[in-house]
Design a protein around this motif. Structure first.
Motif, PDB file in Angstrom:
ATOM      1  N   PHE A 149      -0.582   7.087  14.354  1.00 18.15           N
ATOM      2  CA  PHE A 149      -1.854   6.939  13.648  1.00 18.15           C
ATOM      3  C   PHE A 149      -2.415   8.297  13.230  1.00 18.15           C
ATOM      4  O   PHE A 149      -3.012   8.436  12.158  1.00 18.15           O
ATOM      5  N   ALA A 150      -2.226   9.302  14.058  1.00 15.80           N
ATOM      6  CA  ALA A 150      -2.725  10.639  13.725  1.00 15.80           C
ATOM      7  C   ALA A 150      -2.063  11.180  12.464  1.00 15.80           C
ATOM      8  O   ALA A 150      -2.666  11.968  11.718  1.00 15.80           O
ATOM      9  N   GLN A 151      -0.820  10.748  12.205  1.00 17.62           N
ATOM     10  CA  GLN A 151      -0.084  11.229  11.029  1.00 17.62           C
ATOM     11  C   GLN A 151       0.066  10.135   9.965  1.00 17.62           C
ATOM     12  O   GLN A 151       0.985  10.176   9.145  1.00 17.62           O
ATOM     13  N   ALA A 198       0.824  -1.212   0.000  1.00 23.89           N
ATOM     14  CA  ALA A 198       0.000   0.000   0.000  1.00 23.89           C
ATOM     15  C   ALA A 198       0.858   1.262   0.000  1.00 23.89           C
ATOM     16  O   ALA A 198       0.329   2.370   0.054  1.00 23.89           O
ATOM     17  N   SER A 199       2.177   1.098  -0.045  1.00 22.55           N
ATOM     18  CA  SER A 199       3.084   2.237  -0.177  1.00 22.55           C
ATOM     19  C   SER A 199       4.225   1.825  -1.090  1.00 22.55           C
ATOM     20  O   SER A 199       4.407   0.633  -1.373  1.00 22.55           O
ATOM     21  N   THR A 200       4.991   2.783  -1.535  1.00 23.42           N
ATOM     22  CA  THR A 200       6.118   2.481  -2.433  1.00 23.42           C
ATOM     23  C   THR A 200       7.430   2.322  -1.685  1.00 23.42           C
ATOM     24  O   THR A 200       8.468   2.101  -2.305  1.00 23.42           O
ATOM     25  N   THR A 201       7.384   2.425  -0.359  1.00 24.27           N
ATOM     26  CA  THR A 201       8.627   2.366   0.429  1.00 24.27           C
ATOM     27  C   THR A 201       8.537   1.382   1.593  1.00 24.27           C
ATOM     28  O   THR A 201       9.250   1.526   2.574  1.00 24.27           O
ATOM     29  N   GLN A 202       7.634   0.382   1.477  1.00 26.24           N
ATOM     30  CA  GLN A 202       7.455  -0.592   2.563  1.00 26.24           C
ATOM     31  C   GLN A 202       7.193   0.123   3.888  1.00 26.24           C
ATOM     32  O   GLN A 202       7.791  -0.193   4.915  1.00 26.24           O
ATOM     33  N   TYR A 203       6.267   1.042   3.840  1.00 30.10           N
ATOM     34  CA  TYR A 203       5.998   1.853   5.032  1.00 30.10           C
ATOM     35  C   TYR A 203       5.539   1.007   6.216  1.00 30.10           C
ATOM     36  O   TYR A 203       5.937   1.278   7.361  1.00 30.10           O
ATOM     37  N   SER A 204       4.712   0.000   5.964  1.00 31.37           N
ATOM     38  CA  SER A 204       4.222  -0.823   7.076  1.00 31.37           C
ATOM     39  C   SER A 204       5.377  -1.451   7.851  1.00 31.37           C
ATOM     40  O   SER A 204       5.398  -1.432   9.084  1.00 31.37           O
ATOM     41  N   SER A 205       6.342  -1.991   7.120  1.00 29.85           N
ATOM     42  CA  SER A 205       7.496  -2.623   7.777  1.00 29.85           C
ATOM     43  C   SER A 205       8.348  -1.594   8.506  1.00 29.85           C
ATOM     44  O   SER A 205       8.806  -1.827   9.628  1.00 29.85           O
ATOM     45  N   ARG A 206       8.554  -0.445   7.884  1.00 27.09           N
ATOM     46  CA  ARG A 206       9.386   0.584   8.513  1.00 27.09           C
ATOM     47  C   ARG A 206       8.718   1.140   9.775  1.00 27.09           C
ATOM     48  O   ARG A 206       9.383   1.396  10.795  1.00 27.09           O
ATOM     49  N   ALA A 207       7.402   1.301   9.717  1.00 25.50           N
ATOM     50  CA  ALA A 207       6.677   1.814  10.883  1.00 25.50           C
ATOM     51  C   ALA A 207       6.644   0.771  12.004  1.00 25.50           C
ATOM     52  O   ALA A 207       6.771   1.103  13.189  1.00 25.50           O
ATOM     53  N   SER A 263       4.061   7.181  -0.910  1.00 28.70           N
ATOM     54  CA  SER A 263       5.396   6.725  -0.521  1.00 28.70           C
ATOM     55  C   SER A 263       5.500   6.413   0.969  1.00 28.70           C
ATOM     56  O   SER A 263       6.474   5.814   1.410  1.00 28.70           O
ATOM     57  N   GLY A 264       4.516   6.806   1.752  1.00 28.19           N
ATOM     58  CA  GLY A 264       4.632   6.608   3.189  1.00 28.19           C
ATOM     59  C   GLY A 264       5.525   7.675   3.801  1.00 28.19           C
ATOM     60  O   GLY A 264       6.210   8.409   3.091  1.00 28.19           O
ATOM     61  N   LEU A 265       5.521   7.768   5.107  1.00 30.87           N
ATOM     62  CA  LEU A 265       6.368   8.756   5.778  1.00 30.87           C
ATOM     63  C   LEU A 265       7.836   8.360   5.638  1.00 30.87           C
ATOM     64  O   LEU A 265       8.188   7.194   5.814  1.00 30.87           O
ATOM     65  N   PRO A 266       8.718   9.313   5.342  1.00 30.93           N
ATOM     66  CA  PRO A 266      10.153   8.988   5.266  1.00 30.93           C
ATOM     67  C   PRO A 266      10.715   8.738   6.656  1.00 30.93           C
ATOM     68  O   PRO A 266      10.104   9.097   7.673  1.00 30.93           O
ATOM     69  N   ASP A 267      11.897   8.153   6.707  1.00 30.23           N
ATOM     70  CA  ASP A 267      12.513   7.822   7.998  1.00 30.23           C
ATOM     71  C   ASP A 267      12.728   9.055   8.869  1.00 30.23           C
ATOM     72  O   ASP A 267      12.578   8.979  10.097  1.00 30.23           O
ATOM     73  N   ASP A 268      13.092  10.177   8.248  1.00 23.22           N
ATOM     74  CA  ASP A 268      13.339  11.364   9.075  1.00 23.22           C
ATOM     75  C   ASP A 268      12.062  11.844   9.744  1.00 23.22           C
ATOM     76  O   ASP A 268      12.091  12.405  10.847  1.00 23.22           O
ATOM     77  N   LYS A 269      10.908  11.587   9.107  1.00 23.87           N
ATOM     78  CA  LYS A 269       9.630  11.938   9.739  1.00 23.87           C
ATOM     79  C   LYS A 269       9.315  10.973  10.881  1.00 23.87           C
ATOM     80  O   LYS A 269       8.814  11.396  11.940  1.00 23.87           O
ATOM     81  N   LEU A 270       9.619   9.698  10.687  1.00 24.34           N
ATOM     82  CA  LEU A 270       9.420   8.724  11.764  1.00 24.34           C
ATOM     83  C   LEU A 270      10.284   9.087  12.970  1.00 24.34           C
ATOM     84  O   LEU A 270       9.844   8.967  14.126  1.00 24.34           O
TER      85      LEU A 270
END
Length: 258
Positions: free
Chosen positions: A169-171, A137-146, A178-185
């Motif tokens: 969840f709010a964000q 559901a994202s282009t950067t494996q966001y689920s795994s990174r999150a 692409s999902g949130l980038p690592d710097d946002k996480l």
């Protein structure tokens, strides 16, 4: 029988001998190359298998660091859930969620305060199984990174975990992007109080990625069909009212505590 007069070398025999030696040398060299190639292939296969079979690091919450002044213990369960709350709480709430899942966001919005209150007053302990089955559901494996970030912050300080989860969840990014980038996480973690550089490093290195994939596989193979899947004292909650209505899970937790 003819003899070589005067012991002179027969040029023809010498040439044949040299040719034979050259062929033997070539055959030995080819054999050595083949043996080396087979050995290299075998080693390569073994290395690849070892890497594939390597489960990677396992997250943990140190017993001495599982409770700070806030008084909220934390641990990692055998099935990989982040458990928040007192071990002897009467009620166990299990939440199986994917941080890319919109329905999980809706559950969190409806019941985040309910779960925080239940943990803080000692009524319940909450086990968060954050899995990663929505990577597509994202282009950067966001689920795994999150999900990796979930373990990074939990092992650093479980007392801030529920606040961090609510912020994630709010964000939540829209599906298909692409999902949130690592710097946002990392920034979300810092805003929740996780300022240790080790947390940021854990996020960028995807330290627990293999562990997450294995636990996700285990959860899906256990029969879970969708997220969120909510259990209270082992019984799955099916009512949309309890899952998605504001505070909907509060009466269920209160009844289970009786």
């Amino acid at each position: 029988m003819s003899k070589n007069p005067g012991g002179k070398t027969n040029p023809l025999l010498a040439a044949e001998r040299a040719d034979r030696n050259r062929k033997i040398f070539i055959q030995v060299a080819v054999a050595a190359v083949l043996v080396g190639l087979v050995a290299a292939i075998g080693i390569g296969i073994a290395v690849k298998k070892a890497r594939k079979d390597d489960p990677g690091p396992t997250p943990s919450i140190a017993a001495t660091g599982s409770m700070n002044a806030g008084g909220t213990p934390g641990s990692i369960t055998d099935n990989g859930a982040v458990r928040i709350g007192k071990p002897d709480a009467k009620v166990t709430v299990r939440v199986i969620a994917d941080l890319q899942c919109p329905a999980c966001k809706a559950f969190e919005a409806a019941n985040t305060q309910v779960l925080a209150d239940a943990v803080n007053n000692g009524t319940a302990k909450v086990e968060y199984n954050i899995i990663a089955f929505l990577d597509k559901a994202s282009t950067t494996q966001y689920s795994s990174r999150a999900a990796n970030a979930s373990y990074c912050v939990a092992e650093s300080d479980p007392t801030k975990y529920q606040a961090w989860l609510a912020a994630m969840f709010a964000q939540q990014p829209a599906e298909g992007g692409s999902g949130l980038p690592d710097d946002k996480l990392i920034q979300i973690a810092k805003d929740a109080g996780y300022t240790d550089d080790a947390v940021a490093e854990c996020i960028t290195e995807r330290k627990y990625d293999k562990y997450i994939q294995a636990r996700t596989k285990d959860v899906l193979e256990s029969g879970i069909q969708s997220t969120p899947s909510i259990f209270v004292n082992g019984k799955q909650i099916q009512s949309s009212q309890e899952i998605f209505a504001p505070g909907g899970l509060a009466p269920t937790i209160a009844a289970a505590a009786q």
